[in-house]
Write a protein that holds these residues in place. Structure first.
Motif, mmCIF file in Angstrom:
data_model
loop_
_atom_site.group_PDB
_atom_site.id
_atom_site.type_symbol
_atom_site.label_atom_id
_atom_site.label_comp_id
_atom_site.label_asym_id
_atom_site.label_seq_id
_atom_site.Cartn_x
_atom_site.Cartn_y
_atom_site.Cartn_z
ATOM 1 N N VAL A 1 0.877 -1.248 0.109
ATOM 2 C CA VAL A 1 -0.092 0.141 0.055
ATOM 3 C C VAL A 1 0.879 1.306 -0.029
ATOM 4 C CG1 VAL A 1 -1.903 -1.066 0.995
ATOM 5 C CG2 VAL A 1 -0.193 -0.274 2.549
ATOM 6 N N MET A 2 0.388 2.220 -0.220
ATOM 7 C CA MET A 2 0.839 3.599 -0.347
ATOM 8 C C MET A 2 0.644 4.203 1.030
ATOM 9 S SD MET A 2 2.921 3.802 -2.924
ATOM 10 C CE MET A 2 3.623 5.330 -2.954
ATOM 11 N N ILE A 3 1.478 4.559 1.905
ATOM 12 C CA ILE A 3 1.098 5.305 3.142
ATOM 13 C C ILE A 3 1.488 6.616 3.061
ATOM 14 C CG2 ILE A 3 1.569 5.116 5.527
ATOM 15 C CD1 ILE A 3 0.549 2.566 5.260
ATOM 16 N N SER A 4 0.417 7.498 3.482
ATOM 17 C CA SER A 4 0.513 8.848 3.246
ATOM 18 C C SER A 4 0.317 9.709 4.541
ATOM 19 C CB SER A 4 -0.577 9.445 2.090
ATOM 20 O OG SER A 4 -0.680 10.541 1.962
ATOM 21 N N LEU A 5 1.381 10.564 4.591
ATOM 22 C CA LEU A 5 1.339 11.324 6.151
ATOM 23 C C LEU A 5 1.029 12.920 5.371
ATOM 24 C CD1 LEU A 5 4.148 9.998 8.271
ATOM 25 C CD2 LEU A 5 1.421 9.307 8.054
ATOM 26 N N LEU A 6 0.049 13.478 5.675
ATOM 27 C CA LEU A 6 -0.359 14.804 5.077
ATOM 28 C C LEU A 6 0.701 15.986 5.457
ATOM 29 C CD1 LEU A 6 -2.970 15.909 3.723
ATOM 30 C CD2 LEU A 6 -3.503 16.901 6.001
ATOM 31 N N VAL B 1 4.867 6.497 1.105
ATOM 32 C CA VAL B 1 5.750 5.638 0.967
ATOM 33 C C VAL B 1 5.182 4.213 0.625
ATOM 34 C CG1 VAL B 1 7.746 6.634 2.324
ATOM 35 C CG2 VAL B 1 6.096 5.198 3.341
ATOM 36 N N PRO B 2 5.860 3.534 -0.259
ATOM 37 C CA PRO B 2 5.219 2.085 -0.444
ATOM 38 C C PRO B 2 5.579 1.325 0.879
ATOM 39 C CG PRO B 2 7.007 2.591 -1.935
ATOM 40 C CD PRO B 2 6.975 3.716 -1.073
#
Ligand SMILES: Cc1cc2nc3c(=O)[nH]c(=O)nc-3n(C[C@H](O)[C@H](O)[C@H](O)COP(=O)(O)OP(=O)(O)OC[C@H]3O[C@@H](n4cnc5c(N)ncnc54)[C@H](O)[C@@H]3O)c2cc1C
Ligand code: FES
Length: 278
Positions: free
Chosen positions: A49-54, A59-60
């Motif tokens: 998954v792509m983890i997204s921090l606003l 990051v994958p």
């Protein structure tokens, strides 16, 4: 102006909540995550998954839990830079963004009914934990199962409780090695390839699944071929720098293949002649 609502784009960012965290080693942390709207990610072992921090980045990261767990999923993250260090600071209840799952995982249906030789090096145990837990929860669907795990030092061992349980099970063969022992280590010492010659397999019905640092692949594959495992029964996962995760930006390209879409899990026979892959 009319509001545009994106429902089914593969780029859609879904809100998610961290349900729990656990420090696994000095550098690796475990996160249990659930999508906020009760949706399921429905991944295959080996997908990411792509983890997204606003405001920080994306990051994958491989999903490391069994696909049979439906209401949440796990990841194991090594703190190496901007996003992963920020992720390590988050606590239970924090909100993050998720895209995916993306890519091709291990071909579960093809593996069913066959023997498995699962080989993990270091953090490679994270994606393989998804496969291993699935296989152990569906144990009757598979033949003999061998798990080999190696890391540099005992302090780098991930998922120690589970390693302990695997070592006690009578329905699988588990072996572990470290490159360098410490005073408390009573197990094998040596690189992971030293474990392979001693594994008792029937090559024609054995499928291998390998994930580890790139340097490990050539040596491990050589040993597997020596044991007689056919090239088209060897699967391995490649990590490349990724941006879109969606086959568009070209960041993860190996010749005509996109690691994010055609991989990250590849069949060895299909990529063996791609020098950039190894
Ligand atoms: C398919 C896939 C699955 C992955 N699964 C996991 C996982 O389960 N757990 C985990 O901890 N990490 C995983 N990674 C690696 C993870 O994506 C990188 O560590 C992360 O992108 C680093 O981001 P950062 O902002 O923290 O570091 P940055 O500040 O961007 O970089 C820090 C250092 O990490 C290196 N780096 C950055 N991205 C990558 C990358 N994609 N591969 C290798 N090195 C990288 C950089 O070159 C630099 O040296 C995976 C990568 C891919 C492609
Ligand atoms: S990450 Fe963009 S094409 Fe693969």
């Amino acid at each position: 102006m009319e509001k545009v609502v994106i429902i089914n784009s593969s780029y859609r960012l879904k809100k998610a909540k961290i349900l729990s965290t656990k420090k696994l080693t000095e550098k690796e942390k475990f996160f249990e995550i659930a999508l906020s709207d009760g949706e399921r990610i429905d991944h295959e072992p080996g997908q990411f998954v792509m983890i997204s921090l606003l405001g920080i980045g994306e990051v994958p990261i491989s999903v490391c839990s069994s696909p049979l767990i439906r209401d949440s999923f796990d990841i194991c993250v090594r703190a190496v830079g901007k996003v992963t260090n920020s992720l390590h600071k988050l606590k239970r209840g924090s909100e993050i963004g998720i895209r995916g799952p993306y890519g091709k995982g291990f071909p579960i249906r093809m593996l069913e009914g066959n023997d498995l030789l699962i080989i993990a090096g270091g953090l490679g145990l994270a994606p393989l934990r998804s496969l291993i837990t699935y296989v152990l929860d569906s144990r009757r669907d598979f033949g003999r199962v061998h798990i080999l795990f190696g890391c540099k030092e005992p302090k780098e061992l991930l998922f120690r409780d589970e390693l302990e349980q695997w070592s006690e099970r009578t329905d699988l063969h588990y072996a572990c090695t470290v490159d360098r022992a410490d005073a408390d280590w009573a197990g094998n010492v040596g690189v992971i390839t030293t474990l392979i010659p001693g594994v008792d397999i029937e090559p024609a019905r054995t499928f291998a699944a390998i994930v580890g640092p790139p340097v490990m692949y050539n040596f491990v594959i050589k040993e597997l071929l020596n044991k007689g495992i056919p090239e088209n029964q060897i699967y391995l996962s490649f990590e490349r720098h990724m941006k879109c995760g969606n086959g568009k930006c070209g960041r993860c390209q190996i010749q005509n293949l996109y690691c994010c879409q055609d991989g990250p899990v590849f069949n060895y026979e299909k990529i063996k002649n791609m020098s950039e892959a190894f």
